[in-house]
Write a protein that holds these residues in place. Structure first.
Motif, PDB file in Angstrom:
ATOM      1  N   CYS A 193       0.814  -1.214   0.000  1.00  0.00           N
ATOM      2  CA  CYS A 193       0.000   0.000   0.000  1.00  0.00           C
ATOM      3  C   CYS A 193       0.851   1.268   0.000  1.00  0.00           C
ATOM      4  N   VAL A 194       1.993   1.214   0.661  1.00  0.00           N
ATOM      5  CA  VAL A 194       2.893   2.372   0.640  1.00  0.00           C
ATOM      6  C   VAL A 194       3.355   2.646  -0.790  1.00  0.00           C
ATOM      7  N   ARG A 195       3.667   1.577  -1.515  1.00  0.00           N
ATOM      8  CA  ARG A 195       4.125   1.730  -2.906  1.00  0.00           C
ATOM      9  C   ARG A 195       2.988   2.176  -3.824  1.00  0.00           C
ATOM     10  N   ARG A 196       1.839   1.553  -3.707  1.00  0.00           N
ATOM     11  CA  ARG A 196       0.747   1.798  -4.647  1.00  0.00           C
ATOM     12  C   ARG A 196       0.010   3.115  -4.397  1.00  0.00           C
ATOM     13  N   TYR A 197      -0.161   3.466  -3.130  1.00  0.00           N
ATOM     14  CA  TYR A 197      -1.042   4.583  -2.791  1.00  0.00           C
ATOM     15  C   TYR A 197      -0.317   5.743  -2.122  1.00  0.00           C
ATOM     16  N   GLY A 198       0.961   5.583  -1.844  1.00  0.00           N
ATOM     17  CA  GLY A 198       1.715   6.667  -1.226  1.00  0.00           C
ATOM     18  C   GLY A 198       1.224   7.044   0.150  1.00  0.00           C
ATOM     19  N   VAL A 199       0.762   6.058   0.925  1.00  0.00           N
ATOM     20  CA  VAL A 199       0.213   6.368   2.236  1.00  0.00           C
ATOM     21  C   VAL A 199       1.323   6.792   3.193  1.00  0.00           C
ATOM     22  N   SER A 200       0.970   7.698   4.085  1.00  0.00           N
ATOM     23  CA  SER A 200       1.919   8.189   5.088  1.00  0.00           C
ATOM     24  C   SER A 200       1.418   7.969   6.501  1.00  0.00           C
ATOM     25  N   ALA A 201       0.252   7.329   6.634  1.00  0.00           N
ATOM     26  CA  ALA A 201      -0.286   7.054   7.968  1.00  0.00           C
ATOM     27  C   ALA A 201      -1.131   5.789   7.929  1.00  0.00           C
ATOM     28  N   LEU A 202      -1.183   5.108   9.074  1.00  0.00           N
ATOM     29  CA  LEU A 202      -2.004   3.907   9.237  1.00  0.00           C
ATOM     30  C   LEU A 202      -2.997   4.174  10.353  1.00  0.00           C
ATOM     31  N   ALA A 203      -4.284   3.976  10.066  1.00  0.00           N
ATOM     32  CA  ALA A 203      -5.329   4.222  11.054  1.00  0.00           C
ATOM     33  C   ALA A 203      -6.034   2.923  11.409  1.00  0.00           C
ATOM     34  N   SER A 204      -6.481   2.845  12.641  1.00  0.00           N
ATOM     35  CA  SER A 204      -7.274   1.702  13.084  1.00  0.00           C
ATOM     36  C   SER A 204      -8.535   2.195  13.766  1.00  0.00           C
TER      37      SER A 204
END
Length: 229
Positions: A86-97
């Motif tokens: 997901c970091v590679r595909r979507y460029g996410v910088s945070a993980l939420a739960s």
């Protein structure tokens, strides 16, 4: 700071509400991550129906990344692998739960986030347990109880959308029997069928399986999306 967020998603009330809270704050939910155990009684994850997850994600218009875990010892490893993708595909910088009270979950999710250099966010954390179900219902989160594993929750509540009257009854029963009123201790699992961000409502057909006086499940046989009025 503007964040691109991956949300750990079970399809239950907590993760769906977390998505809404994040969106209301103007944050960008780029992808939903669902880890699906092939066994029962995971300490870290719910056991959702993959088809339900896909329909919910489609209804909200958010991409979904899923993975199945077959060995309890690999629960965090599988999440680590999906998060890398997901970091590679979507460029996410945070993980939420959607964690509300469980330090067991929060600490492990934060450890994985830190490994990838991501900020960890828990928008539901610390919410008042006695008013949480009321808050969800008034907000427009409509959900069913999919499983019960505690004394005091009537099996007749399985598989139907809970009303405010049902919520008030649950709060009374939680006082009487001592279970967590928001089910944060695993007393029950929920499935959201409608919410403000849903473009379509989720319909489910299934049957109740009673294993004991304190354990019962709503087994989904068929589910589909229908237009909202």
């Amino acid at each position: 700071m503007f964040l691109n967020i991956a949300v750990l998603f079970t399809g239950g009330k907590d993760s769906v509400f977390a998505v809404h809270v994040l969106r209301e704050k103007g944050l960008s939910v780029k992808v939903l991550i669902s880890i699906v155990p092939s066994y029962e009684y995971s300490m870290l994850y719910h056991k959702p129906y993959p088809q339900v997850l896909m329909l919910q994600a489609y209804s909200m218009g958010i991409p979904l990344e899923t993975a199945t875990v077959v060995n309890p010892e690999r629960e965090l490893t599988v999440l680590d692998e999906v998060l890398s993708r997901c970091v590679r595909r979507y460029g996410v910088s945070a993980l939420a739960s959607g964690a509300v009270l469980s330090r067991f979950q929060r600490e492990r999710f934060e450890k994985i986030a830190l490994k990838h250099g991501l900020e960890a966010i828990h928008p539901n954390w610390g919410i008042d347990q006695k008013t949480y179900l009321r808050t969800l219902t008034r907000y427009g989160i409509r959900f069913i109880i999919q499983s019960i594993t505690t004394m005091g929750l009537p099996h007749s509540m399985l598989g139907r959308v809970l009303s405010m009257e049902d919520v008030e009854r649950i709060l009374v029963l939680s006082e009487k029997y001592g279970f967590n009123p928001s089910f944060e201790g695993g007393e029950a699992e929920t499935l959201v069928v409608d919410a403000p961000l849903f473009k379509y409502r989720l319909e489910c057909e299934g049957s109740v399986e009673e294993r004991s006086e304190y354990e019962a499940f709503f087994n989904i046989k068929k589910c589909w999306l229908t237009p909202k009025n």
